[in-house]
Scaffold this active site. Structure first.
Site, PDB file in Angstrom:
ATOM      1  N   LYS A 107       0.847  -1.196   0.000  1.00  0.00           N
ATOM      2  CA  LYS A 107       0.000   0.000   0.000  1.00  0.00           C
ATOM      3  C   LYS A 107       0.885   1.249   0.000  1.00  0.00           C
ATOM      4  O   LYS A 107       1.852   1.336   0.769  1.00  0.00           O
ATOM      5  CB  LYS A 107      -0.907  -0.016   1.224  1.00  0.00           C
ATOM      6  N   SER A 131      -9.524   2.521   2.512  1.00  0.00           N
ATOM      7  CA  SER A 131      -8.262   3.025   1.980  1.00  0.00           C
ATOM      8  C   SER A 131      -7.344   1.928   1.475  1.00  0.00           C
ATOM      9  O   SER A 131      -6.433   2.198   0.700  1.00  0.00           O
ATOM     10  CB  SER A 131      -7.540   3.860   3.045  1.00  0.00           C
ATOM     11  N   SER A 167     -10.108  -0.334   7.251  1.00  0.00           N
ATOM     12  CA  SER A 167      -9.422  -0.476   5.968  1.00  0.00           C
ATOM     13  C   SER A 167      -8.623  -1.746   5.780  1.00  0.00           C
ATOM     14  O   SER A 167      -7.960  -1.910   4.761  1.00  0.00           O
ATOM     15  CB  SER A 167      -8.522   0.747   5.730  1.00  0.00           C
TER      16      SER A 167
END
Length: 922
Positions: A492, A567, A591
């Protein structure tokens, strides 16, 4: 360009940004304040003098002061042409001392189109929302396609026009049959006009306020039922006395049909926009009553072009006293546009192509419709007697369809559905290599992640991925072994990586190159994994409903019209689409569990400090948790064996009471649930939106498979105790700002690389954020807060540990029999997911987070198949602090039973295995 040869800058190239004012580093609070003012001034001036947004997403303001937010091709590149939302002003200021401009309606993604081509085989993305028009804003009120979409040989383009002197917008969608046979298509125009159930009691704390919802309140026929005899449909929000609520809106769907006045181009079906708009009928009540779809059916000859035209009229916010007059005004405009559509700015070819308005309606403003009739076309076919054909000398100009990504692979090995365990076994047995596995993933990224229907799960793809894979193969040949050796892992893009930019999903950090890897990334790299790329995320990882990365919004793999949720949506979509073997994500609220639940993955939000937070851009310091998302529980343990370690730079990883398995695979016990007591709290299984289909199936499977594993379900919460753990009094200092202060202080390379970021104010008030989540400059003039002392931070650490203690006590006592439970079971998602063209603070799914993150205790999420709408679903188990290994073992035992029943992990079908290419690539 090949994925592994791409420039390691974000793939989406937004408009250039104005150069920033130079700032002088100072130490005093006043100097910081002055620096902030100097930084803001040039951007304020640019915005004021140009009349345009400084960067990206575009608003249009009408005469009523409504700001129409249009999803065009600018950042975050949703590019559906839908109305994201409507407000009384621009932007958002969640973390600043200001007020977000109110929403003027309850719209949450409206005026998109879904297209269904009747063909065998059906084209990929058939029936999904159309996107990828390259919609360009003219700076005033028009959005025009710069490229067309090809769906099964039907070329599609659209334009949108917002009448700034009135209160309506117009959408023209055009379709050309480029095949050699007749094609029938269905076109659904619609969207989401609210969320939740408008019938909800406003005092009901378990459900979303009815003032966020809408329902159909009138049609052109004078009732609230939509039929082909209607030319327009109106929705409205329940009234709340003198408190303003979102205004009414009407959609003009075209000329109606009736036995007295038949019209072949009238709407043919009113559908449910949320799922199958072409077969599921429109719902008039509850949460699903917020999703309207108006379908037209068109048959196109080879080479023929037809269009559909729609209008959306918006009312201002209303009270009980003003509603009647505003609704009457909206209905009056809708009637006028249905009878005499405003088309005087369209070309003759465009007007003649319109299929859903009659010749008399199209002629109402003086257009000579004889230009469109058969005798002027030079052919002798038997098209519509009412003049519904094309004059062949009139051509609707559509932009070209761009070249599509290559949908083939040079890899012999098929990675689809393969777990880390299987990939590792096949490499160790010589069936394949890391290079071939990585090549397969890169080819899939090229085919499925980019382009008009790409999932956009990656923000960056590593330029040296193949070199990393070959290095892993050499290490294996030398006798190297390890759980992740040669395994492609995605990261990420809020984790630091020294070899790729770390952006936090925002133009604020565009091009930022940290000097070092985040602690967890360094461990993954040292384990020999291939860091294949950086996944997209929600900008700043903020709200938890959409992954609106500034370089390209992420889409759901299982339901490609919908949000991937939260997210870490990019990490979830990358794994679900088989674009990586696993991925690292993070969670502050939802998330990790949210995107894992949406895409049939496994994840662990561990005890505070289980995994290091060093080098991870923060949202809420001490609450953020970086963790893995994987295809199976065993895959999760392989990653945990690498990333769980103490970090001298992160004191939480050495917290009192820490105990973790020496080998995480040792917890994989098929009998881990036997004899365990699992708490069940009824109120946590109630969807705030008021739906029941998703959560009932989750509940049924949770009870079924837990009891099949010889666990006992124990009623818990009210009336035996509170439904959530009681919390000690929270400290009052600003822990959120402290997170950014520590990150900035530990990254002097930010300033060295020219970033004028010195405090959380510089981050939160950045005028490079996507505009609809950007704070007004006037809200950012307060100086940054002073840093917390170590003693003040320790108060927060003690508070978090106090919450862990009270949560454990709650699990010991809040039960029907007064005896402790070993874990508490929770649902994943509580409803079906909304489409991906909405956004902001409006929820995309029924959400009720477990108390895990708030209390710093672990929870593991894992799949339980599909709900009745074909959406993947998960459940979660939550335990006490440092019960992480126990929970993972329980999840493994559950997974074995659920998978055997065909109701565990499921694979998406929207990104199938690629065919082998005919030429071998180097």
């Amino acid at each position: 360009m090949r994925a592994d040869q791409s420039n390691p800058e974000p793939r989406f190239s937004p408009h250039s940004f104005e150069s920033e004012a130079r700032m002088v580093n100072g130490r005093s609070t006043m100097n910081q304040f002055l620096k902030a003012c100097r930084w803001l001034l040039p951007h304020v001036l640019v915005a004021l003098t140009s009349g345009r947004s400084v960067v990206a997403f575009n608003y249009v303001t009408d005469a009523n002061g409504t700001w129409w937010g249009i999803q065009d091709a600018t950042s975050p590149n949703v590019d559906t042409g839908s109305i994201r939302a409507t407000q009384t002003g621009p932007g958002d200021c969640l973390f600043n001392t200001c007020v977000t401009p109110p929403y003027s309606t309850t719209i949450n993604g409206y005026a998109g189109i879904k297209v269904l081509v009747h063909a065998t085989p059906a084209p990929r993305m058939n029936g999904e929302i159309m996107r990828g028009y390259g919609l360009a804003f003219d700076g005033v009120n028009r959005f025009t396609s710069t490229q067309s979409i090809d769906l099964g040989g039907i070329v599609i383009s659209r334009s949108a026009y917002i009448n700034t002197s009135a209160n309506w917008g117009r959408w023209l969608d055009t379709f050309t049959n480029t095949t050699k046979s007749r094609k029938t298509i269905e076109v659904a125009f619609g969207g989401q006009t609210g969320y939740g159930d408008p019938r909800t009691d406003p005092t009901d704390v378990l459900h979303t306020s009815p003032f966020n919802a809408s329902s159909i309140v009138n049609t052109a026929s004078g009732d609230a039922i939509v039929t082909p005899a209607d030319g327009w449909v109106e929705t409205a929000t329940p009234l709340n006395g003198a408190t303003p609520v979102g205004g009414p809106q009407a959609t003009v769907i075209g000329t109606p049909t009736s036995s007295a006045a038949p019209f072949g181009g009238a709407m043919t079906f009113a559908g449910d926009w949320l799922d199958d708009a072409f077969h599921d009928p429109l719902v008039y009540a509850g949460h699903r009553g917020n999703f309207q779809a108006y379908v037209n059916t068109i048959t196109l000859k080879p080479g023929q072009t037809r269009s559909v035209l729609h209008f959306v009229i918006l009312g201002q916010t209303v009270t009980a006293a003003t509603s009647e007059a505003v609704r009457a005004s909206v209905e009056s405009v809708a009637t006028q546009l249905a009878n005499a559509p405003e088309i005087r700015d369209l070309t003759a070819a465009e007007i003649c192509s319109i299929d859903n308005f009659s010749a008399s309606a199209l002629s109402a403003h003086g257009f000579d419709y004889t230009l469109c009739t058969r005798r002027h076309r030079g052919d002798d076919d038997d098209d519509d007697a009412d003049g519904g054909g094309n004059n062949r000398r009139l051509t609707v100009r559509q932009p070209r369809v761009p070249d599509q990504p290559e949908a083939e692979t040079s890899a012999k090995y098929n990675v689809v559905g393969k777990t880390i365990q299987r990939l590792r076994a096949d490499m160790e047995s010589g069936i394949t290599t890391s290079a071939e596995i990585t090549r397969a993933y890169l080819d899939r990224i090229e085919a499925y992640d980019g382009g008009q229907f790409g999932f956009h799960s990656y923000e960056l793809v590593a330029s040296d991925a193949m070199q990393q894979a070959r290095a892993a193969d050499r290490a294996r040949r030398r006798g190297g072994r390890g759980p992740l050796l040669g395994i492609p892992i995605a990261i990420k893009n809020l984790y630091d990586t020294f070899d790729m930019p770390t952006t936090n999903g925002s133009l604020t950090f565009q091009g930022f190159r940290p000097t070092h890897d985040a602690f967890q990334v360094a461990l993954v790299r040292e384990a020999g994994a291939v860091i294949i790329g950086k996944t997209a995320l929600e900008e700043y990882a903020t709200y938890g409903s959409y992954s609106n990365d500034a370089y390209g919004q992420v889409w759901n793999v299982f339901n490609p019209s919908k949000s991937p949720i939260a997210s870490s949506g990019g990490s979830g979509s990358a794994v679900a689409a088989n674009l990586a073997a696993a991925a690292m994500g993070s969670q502050t609220g939802d998330s990790l569990y949210g995107p894992s639940s949406a895409q049939s993955l496994v994840t662990l939000r561990g005890t505070d400090g289980l995994e290091s937070g060093t080098g991870v851009m923060p949202l809420v310091y001490l609450t953020d948790f970086g963790g893995a998302m994987a295809r199976s529980v065993a895959d999760l343990t392989d990653i945990l064996n690498v990333v769980v370690a103490t970090d001298p730079a992160d004191p939480e990883t050495s917290a009192p009471g820490r105990h973790v398995p020496a080998d995480w695979r040792s917890v994989l016990d098929p009998n881990a649930l036997k004899g365990k007591r699992i708490g069940f709290i009824a109120s946590r299984w109630v969807d705030p939106f008021g739906t029941t289909n998703t959560v009932q199936i989750e509940q049924q499977r949770a009870i079924q498979f837990l009891t099949a594993a010889d666990a006992t379900i124990v009623p818990m919460g009210a009336p035996y105790g509170s439904d959530t753990p009681p919390a000690p009094v929270s400290p009052t200092t600003n822990i959120r700002a402290e997170g950014w202060r520590r990150y900035i202080d530990s990254h002097p390379e930010l300033v060295a690389q020219g970033f004028h970021i010195f405090s959380d104010v510089d981050v939160q008030c950045s005028q490079r954020k996507v505009e609809y989540v950007r704070a007004a400059p006037s809200a950012c003039l307060a100086p940054p807060l002073p840093p917390l002392t170590e003693a003040e931070v320790q108060v927060w650490r003690d508070y978090r540990r106090g919450r862990q203690k009270t949560a454990g006590q709650w699990m010991d006592t809040a039960t029907a029999d007064g005896k402790p439970v070993d874990a508490v079971v929770y649902p994943g998602l509580l409803s079906d997911i909304s489409l991906n063209d909405g956004g902001g603070s409006k929820a995309s799914f029924g959400r009720r987070d477990t108390p895990s993150a708030a209390n710093g205790i672990p929870s593991v999420a894992f799949p339980v198949g599909y709900d009745d709408r074909g959406q993947p679903i998960n459940i979660q188990l939550m335990g006490r602090a440092w019960d992480d290994g126990t929970l993972v073992g329980m999840a493994y035992a559950f997974e074995l039973i659920a998978n055997a029943a065909g109701q565990g992990h499921v694979e998406a079908t929207t990104a199938p295995p690629l065919p082998r290419e005919r030429r071998r690539r180097n």
